[in-house]
Design an enzyme around this catalytic site. Sequence first.
Site, PDB file in Angstrom:
ATOM      1  N   LYS A  33     -10.228  -1.528  -6.512  1.00  0.00           N
ATOM      2  CA  LYS A  33      -8.824  -1.286  -6.844  1.00  0.00           C
ATOM      3  C   LYS A  33      -7.921  -1.899  -5.772  1.00  0.00           C
ATOM      4  CE  LYS A  33      -5.548   1.573  -5.766  1.00  0.00           C
ATOM      5  NZ  LYS A  33      -4.381   0.750  -6.044  1.00  0.00           N
TER       6      LYS A  33
ATOM      7  N   GLU B 181      -9.825   1.818   7.476  1.00  0.00           N
ATOM      8  CA  GLU B 181      -9.084   0.958   8.406  1.00  0.00           C
ATOM      9  C   GLU B 181      -7.610   1.232   8.171  1.00  0.00           C
ATOM     10  OE1 GLU B 181      -9.940  -0.694  10.906  1.00  0.00           O
ATOM     11  OE2 GLU B 181     -12.100  -0.639  10.590  1.00  0.00           O
TER      12      GLU B 181
ATOM     13  N   CYS C 226      -1.515  -5.141  10.282  1.00  0.00           N
ATOM     14  CA  CYS C 226      -1.934  -3.943  11.018  1.00  0.00           C
ATOM     15  C   CYS C 226      -2.123  -4.272  12.490  1.00  0.00           C
ATOM     16  CB  CYS C 226      -3.224  -3.392  10.426  1.00  0.00           C
ATOM     17  SG  CYS C 226      -4.467  -4.665  10.207  1.00  0.00           S
TER      18      CYS C 226
ATOM     19  N   GLU D  66       4.283   3.439  13.075  1.00  0.00           N
ATOM     20  CA  GLU D  66       4.139   2.070  12.575  1.00  0.00           C
ATOM     21  C   GLU D  66       5.327   1.716  11.671  1.00  0.00           C
ATOM     22  OE1 GLU D  66       1.135   1.212   9.584  1.00  0.00           O
ATOM     23  OE2 GLU D  66       0.453  -0.478  10.816  1.00  0.00           O
TER      24      GLU D  66
HETATM   25  P1  NAP Z   1      -1.232   2.541   1.405  1.00  0.00           P
HETATM   26  O1  NAP Z   1       0.051   2.912   0.797  1.00  0.00           O
HETATM   27  O2  NAP Z   1      -1.985   3.575   2.157  1.00  0.00           O
HETATM   28  O3  NAP Z   1      -2.131   1.983   0.191  1.00  0.00           O
HETATM   29  C1  NAP Z   1      -3.392   1.404   0.425  1.00  0.00           C
HETATM   30  C2  NAP Z   1      -4.199   1.507  -0.851  1.00  0.00           C
HETATM   31  O4  NAP Z   1      -4.495   2.873  -1.126  1.00  0.00           O
HETATM   32  C3  NAP Z   1      -3.455   0.974  -2.083  1.00  0.00           C
HETATM   33  O5  NAP Z   1      -4.366   0.332  -2.931  1.00  0.00           O
HETATM   34  C4  NAP Z   1      -2.924   2.255  -2.709  1.00  0.00           C
HETATM   35  O6  NAP Z   1      -2.662   2.133  -4.088  1.00  0.00           O
HETATM   36  C5  NAP Z   1      -4.089   3.195  -2.449  1.00  0.00           C
HETATM   37  N1  NAP Z   1      -3.763   4.622  -2.505  1.00  0.00           N
HETATM   38  C6  NAP Z   1      -2.559   5.203  -2.322  1.00  0.00           C
HETATM   39  N2  NAP Z   1      -2.674   6.543  -2.469  1.00  0.00           N
HETATM   40  C7  NAP Z   1      -3.981   6.806  -2.722  1.00  0.00           C
HETATM   41  C8  NAP Z   1      -4.728   7.986  -2.962  1.00  0.00           C
HETATM   42  N3  NAP Z   1      -4.156   9.188  -2.960  1.00  0.00           N
HETATM   43  N4  NAP Z   1      -6.055   7.891  -3.183  1.00  0.00           N
HETATM   44  C9  NAP Z   1      -6.664   6.683  -3.176  1.00  0.00           C
HETATM   45  N5  NAP Z   1      -6.002   5.520  -2.985  1.00  0.00           N
HETATM   46  C10 NAP Z   1      -4.685   5.582  -2.740  1.00  0.00           C
HETATM   47  O7  NAP Z   1      -1.096   1.293   2.375  1.00  0.00           O
HETATM   48  P2  NAP Z   1      -0.313  -0.086   2.084  1.00  0.00           P
HETATM   49  O8  NAP Z   1       1.141   0.191   2.152  1.00  0.00           O
HETATM   50  O9  NAP Z   1      -0.889  -0.735   0.868  1.00  0.00           O
HETATM   51  O10 NAP Z   1      -0.778  -0.983   3.311  1.00  0.00           O
HETATM   52  C11 NAP Z   1      -0.125  -0.997   4.543  1.00  0.00           C
HETATM   53  C12 NAP Z   1      -0.927  -0.194   5.551  1.00  0.00           C
HETATM   54  O11 NAP Z   1      -2.238  -0.742   5.641  1.00  0.00           O
HETATM   55  C13 NAP Z   1      -0.358  -0.284   6.954  1.00  0.00           C
HETATM   56  O12 NAP Z   1      -0.396   0.993   7.534  1.00  0.00           O
HETATM   57  C14 NAP Z   1      -1.319  -1.217   7.680  1.00  0.00           C
HETATM   58  O13 NAP Z   1      -1.387  -1.041   9.063  1.00  0.00           O
HETATM   59  C15 NAP Z   1      -2.607  -0.877   7.010  1.00  0.00           C
HETATM   60  N6  NAP Z   1      -3.586  -1.957   7.153  1.00  0.00           N
HETATM   61  C16 NAP Z   1      -4.649  -1.742   7.989  1.00  0.00           C
HETATM   62  C17 NAP Z   1      -5.582  -2.749   8.190  1.00  0.00           C
HETATM   63  C18 NAP Z   1      -6.767  -2.525   9.076  1.00  0.00           C
HETATM   64  O14 NAP Z   1      -7.769  -3.214   8.898  1.00  0.00           O
HETATM   65  N7  NAP Z   1      -6.706  -1.592  10.019  1.00  0.00           N
HETATM   66  C19 NAP Z   1      -5.430  -3.977   7.550  1.00  0.00           C
HETATM   67  C20 NAP Z   1      -4.326  -4.154   6.708  1.00  0.00           C
HETATM   68  C21 NAP Z   1      -3.419  -3.125   6.510  1.00  0.00           C
HETATM   69  P3  NAP Z   1      -1.200   1.697  -4.665  1.00  0.00           P
HETATM   70  O15 NAP Z   1      -0.408   1.164  -3.526  1.00  0.00           O
HETATM   71  O16 NAP Z   1      -1.532   0.677  -5.672  1.00  0.00           O
HETATM   72  O17 NAP Z   1      -0.622   2.928  -5.287  1.00  0.00           O
END
Ligand code: NAP
Length: 494
Positions: free
Chosen positions: A188, A263, A297, A396
């Site tokens: 997903k 991550e 990130c 962040e």
């Molecule tokens: P996010 O809002 O946490 O979403 C990440 C993924 O999780 C999306 O596919 C989202 O789906 C899904 N999701 C949301 N709620 C969920 C739930 N209750 N259960 C299961 N899945 C759920 O993060 P983002 O805004 O996409 O990404 C930005 C974040 O990613 C930043 O904090 C960044 O630092 C972090 N990041 C970390 C790394 C690393 O390797 N450490 C690398 C890249 C990014 P939908 O959005 O489709 O609803």
Amino acid sequence: MVVTLHYNQIKGARKTMNRLHNYVGGEWIDQPVDSVDINPSDVNDVVAEYTQADAKLTLDAIGAASSAANDWARSNIQMRSDILDTIGNNIIARKDELGAVLSREEGKTLPEGVGEVVRAGSVFKFFAGEVLRLTGDLVPSVRTSVDIEITREPVGVVGIISPWNFPAAIPAWKIAPALAFGNTVVFKPATLVPAMAAEIAKIIVDVGLPPGVFNFLIGKGSEVGNTIVNDPRVNAISFTGSAATGQQIAKEAVARMAKFQLEMGGKNPLVVMDDADIDVAVNCAINGAYFSTGQRCTASSRLIVCKNIHDQFVKAMQDRLANTVVDNALKQGTHIGPVVDKNQLDQDLFYIEEAKKEGAKLIYGGNLLTRDTEGFYLEPALFTETENNMKVNQEEVFGPVATVIKVSDYDEALATANATNFGLSSGIVTKSLKYASHFRKNAQAGMVMVNLPTAGVDYHVPFGGAKGSSYGAREQGSYAKEFYTTVKTSYVSC
Ligand code: NAP
């Protein structure tokens, strides 16, 4: 930006023919369109239209992955290796076309988009080799007439949940090892970036995997993601995204004893020592803090600068920022594309206002920008006179916003760098071997960079963080097998 509307309901929208589908049990599912995917550089440009998967389709995908798991676990390793190598070659062969899809959909510049696509292809090719390198151990027993064999086996069904900011590389570094080591996949992507994910899915499907081995669902985290995380047939969950979502997934996964890796975010420091080469320092800071619109990130959001070089560094940063072009991601000459969507833009602006309220001095940028096309353009922001305990230095932002924290010496710099709940990437710019060595050993981070930006990593070595940035086994490189296999110890009377 995801809009749950048909494109012709958006005023002035230009139609594209890119229609995305979910893929379950070996079939592309044709359902009425309910959502569109918008270009953040040009909100009148519809990148794709698609149907959001629901919980029922997710359960079907998990069922298909579960049914396919036994046969795939026992499949021939030469075949798996060839499949992954072909996927990698096919991604790289289309790097320019796919890089353009990525930039158009996510907003990073075209060179960044193409580079990420090549990285995604390279990851598949790396794991094509890893399939053939998986070994076990044969060890003597402490008992006579007993042999012990230690082997690695697939985990089973792996649920893969990815974020929007690396729509090609992150899916690749999860899907490739999952398939390599004999697991079936329910993938997903973030709903903000379904088009890039669908291109990768099509390339994977087109190599001819058995039905159910790979399933692809575009749908909300609260429905599709939640269903994946809570289904007992999903043996392992690999998640990348925000700390808040990661913490929720951790609770749910622990409750049913599923294997999981997370991550999450970062608040990455870049230390600039008094002896730093000023050009290297500014290059590292501009690249690390602002490229990819600061939406990494590993972005250097805290610039920890020693007092004797502080003024020179700040002046050089202002000069470089004044020559930095913010514009349409697909335009030649653009250094920084738009923010990914309105929600993220609001978050960036919120933190800019909070920093001002806490007494930080905005010395460059922070304004909304107008360009030829209507998009989410934000001038990169640089704050000075900040304290490490300010909100902008502890939470962040995930946008083109960086702060300078002035410190007296190396000891204070290291202590400040480590004074955060996160621990993903930590950098230092110095000519001193003594400081570089000490920093490498004492920075509380999963990755340390010396005279390099905190962002920007290789595809064949472990990736991951310490403290609140990561949980569980490392991703990438040969270390990926820790998550995507499980260890079995067999005792044989001989
Ligand atoms: P996010 O809002 O946490 O979403 C990440 C993924 O999780 C999306 O596919 C989202 O789906 C899904 N999701 C949301 N709620 C969920 C739930 N209750 N259960 C299961 N899945 C759920 O993060 P983002 O805004 O996409 O990404 C930005 C974040 O990613 C930043 O904090 C960044 O630092 C972090 N990041 C970390 C790394 C690393 O390797 N450490 C690398 C890249 C990014 P939908 O959005 O489709 O609803």
